[in-house]
Write an enzyme that holds these catalytic residues in place. Structure first.
Site, PDB file in Angstrom:
ATOM      1  N   TYR A   1     -12.141   0.600   2.663  1.00  0.00           N
ATOM      2  CA  TYR A   1     -11.395   0.571   1.428  1.00  0.00           C
ATOM      3  C   TYR A   1     -12.136   0.550  -0.680  1.00  0.00           C
ATOM      4  CZ  TYR A   1      -7.522   1.991   4.136  1.00  0.00           C
ATOM      5  OH  TYR A   1      -7.122   2.163   5.322  1.00  0.00           O
TER       6      TYR A   1
ATOM      7  N   PHE B   1       2.768  -4.442   5.261  1.00  0.00           N
ATOM      8  CA  PHE B   1       3.565  -2.916   6.111  1.00  0.00           C
ATOM      9  C   PHE B   1       2.009  -2.247   6.331  1.00  0.00           C
ATOM     10  CE2 PHE B   1       1.628  -4.646   1.343  1.00  0.00           C
ATOM     11  CZ  PHE B   1       1.057  -3.013   0.779  1.00  0.00           C
TER      12      PHE B   1
END
Length: 399
Positions: free
Chosen positions: A121, A399
């Site tokens: 990322y 999450f």
């Protein structure tokens, strides 16, 4: 390339995208979950090979608490994955680039995620903005120091009222790095707990009648529980809005009968628990690991929203190859943030700025690693003072 990217709109498409995510993660169990219940409408992007969903990237609309207590619009990025049959085709790159455009169009200032792999990322502008560690507390040795606050009242909750009560507490979190937990996130927790044959215990702490903290915990290895020499309870969610709540929840957990070890899955790097026990060696801390991967989607807005330390301003040049509007030099000071045409004191890419944004990484350490171009040697000192926070950033939400 035959794959095309668009928003998944029907229930069948959304569930197909969710199944792709589970297959891509390999180690996650398949569960009977209707993904429509646990996602935000209109935010699930899919990569389609013909009519087949072969990749996806999802997000929740949320908020992020930044230093000073402000909450900025935030996208909680999740469910990113590509089928093993379609890897190495650039699908993830196209999904994430498209997702950033969509997030920016929504007016969300930042995005964050939890990374399954640590090398993916940063090239999309994400930087590690908070880190955590686990802890194991040996109850045979752990005793709270006498000066630890007494705490308030602790009560057990029935499952039927759990979500509403816990959400009301978690939504008041204000420490740097805390995020808003959307309805889909809470619904997923309900589904996961219902599918687990082991009981989850939920306790809520209140001070003078106001709920200000809670803990969710469960026993491990219940099949051999009573014969075990190390009966372990793991704390899966711990939220304390006050010192009183933290101390009261500690007292409850450390006084449980028939338990040898309390294991915390995730604590801030500066959590005071080791300082609160008489025998510090009763608390065994796990290794540091990355938690929040942060992306500044609107650099100027993000810089304007957070509070700053008292120090002379620093001119920071930011480069962002994916979002052109973020490129520029920003003068950051305790009273204002503004774009400037002045020569920069420091230069860094947007991922490096994200790593420093919540106060979790010092500029001098980033410079020592070669990630900052230093045009004014004193600027590193000033930047560290400006970006400093009283406590380590922490989210506490997976999450």
């Amino acid at each position: 390339m035959t794959e095309h990217i668009r928003t998944l709109t029907t229930a069948d498409e959304i569930n197909a995208g969710f199944r792709v995510f589970l297959r891509a993660m390999v180690g996650l169990p398949f569960r009977d979950v209707d993904a429509v219940e646990v996602t935000d409408p209109g935010r699930y992007l899919g990569a389609l090979d013909g009519t087949e969903v072969v990749g996806g990237a999802d997000s929740y609309g949320s908020w992020l608490a930044v230093p000073g207590g402000a909450r900025v619009p935030h996208a909680a990025v999740t469910h990113v994955g590509v089928l093993p049959t379609h890897r190495r085709r650039g699908i993830v790159s196209r999904l994430i680039a498209r997702q950033l455009e969509d997030i920016a169009a929504r007016g969300e200032v930042v995005a964050s995620l939890r990374a399954s792999e640590a090398v993916i990322y940063e090239r999309f502008g994400y930087g590690v903005a908070s880190s955590v560690r686990s802890a194991r507390v040996n109850l045979r040795r752990a005793k709270l120091r006498p000066e630890v606050p007494a705490g308030g009242r602790v009560r057990l909750l029935d499952r039927a009222v759990t979500t509403e009560a816990l959400a009301g507490i978690a939504d008041r979190a204000a420490w740097p790095g805390a995020i808003g937990r959307p309805a889909g996130w809470w619904r997923l927790q309900e589904i996961l707990r219902a599918a687990d044959p082991v009981t989850h215990y939920v306790v809520v702490h209140s001070t003078e009648g106001v709920d200000d903290g809670y803990a969710v915990y469960r026993p491990l290895d219940t099949g051999g529980w009573f014969a075990s020499q190390e009966k372990t309870v793991t704390v899966t969610d711990f939220v304390a809005l006050t010192d009183s709540a933290r101390a009261g929840l500690w007292r409850h957990l450390l006084s449980l009968d028939l338990v040898d070890v309390i294991a915390f899955e995730s604590l801030p790097l500066d959590d005071p628990l080791p300082l609160a026990v008489v025998d510090r060696r009763a608390v065994e801390l796990g290794p540091e690991r990355d938690e929040t991967w942060l992306r500044l989607v609107d650099v100027e807005a993000a810089l304007r929203e957070r509070a700053w330390g008292e120090e002379d301003a620093v001119a920071l040049r930011v480069s962002d190859p994916l979002l052109e509007s973020n490129n520029g030099t920003f003068e950051v000071g305790p009273k204002s943030v503004a774009r400037t045409n002045s020569a920069p004191h420091l230069s860094a890419d947007v991922a490096t700025l994200a790593a420093a944004y919540l106060g979790g990484t010092r500029w001098r350490h980033l410079a020592a690693a070669g990630r900052v171009a230093v045009h004014d040697p004193d600027a590193l000192r000033r930047a560290d003072a400006l970006f400093a926070t009283p406590s380590a950033p922490f989210s506490g939400t997976v999450f």
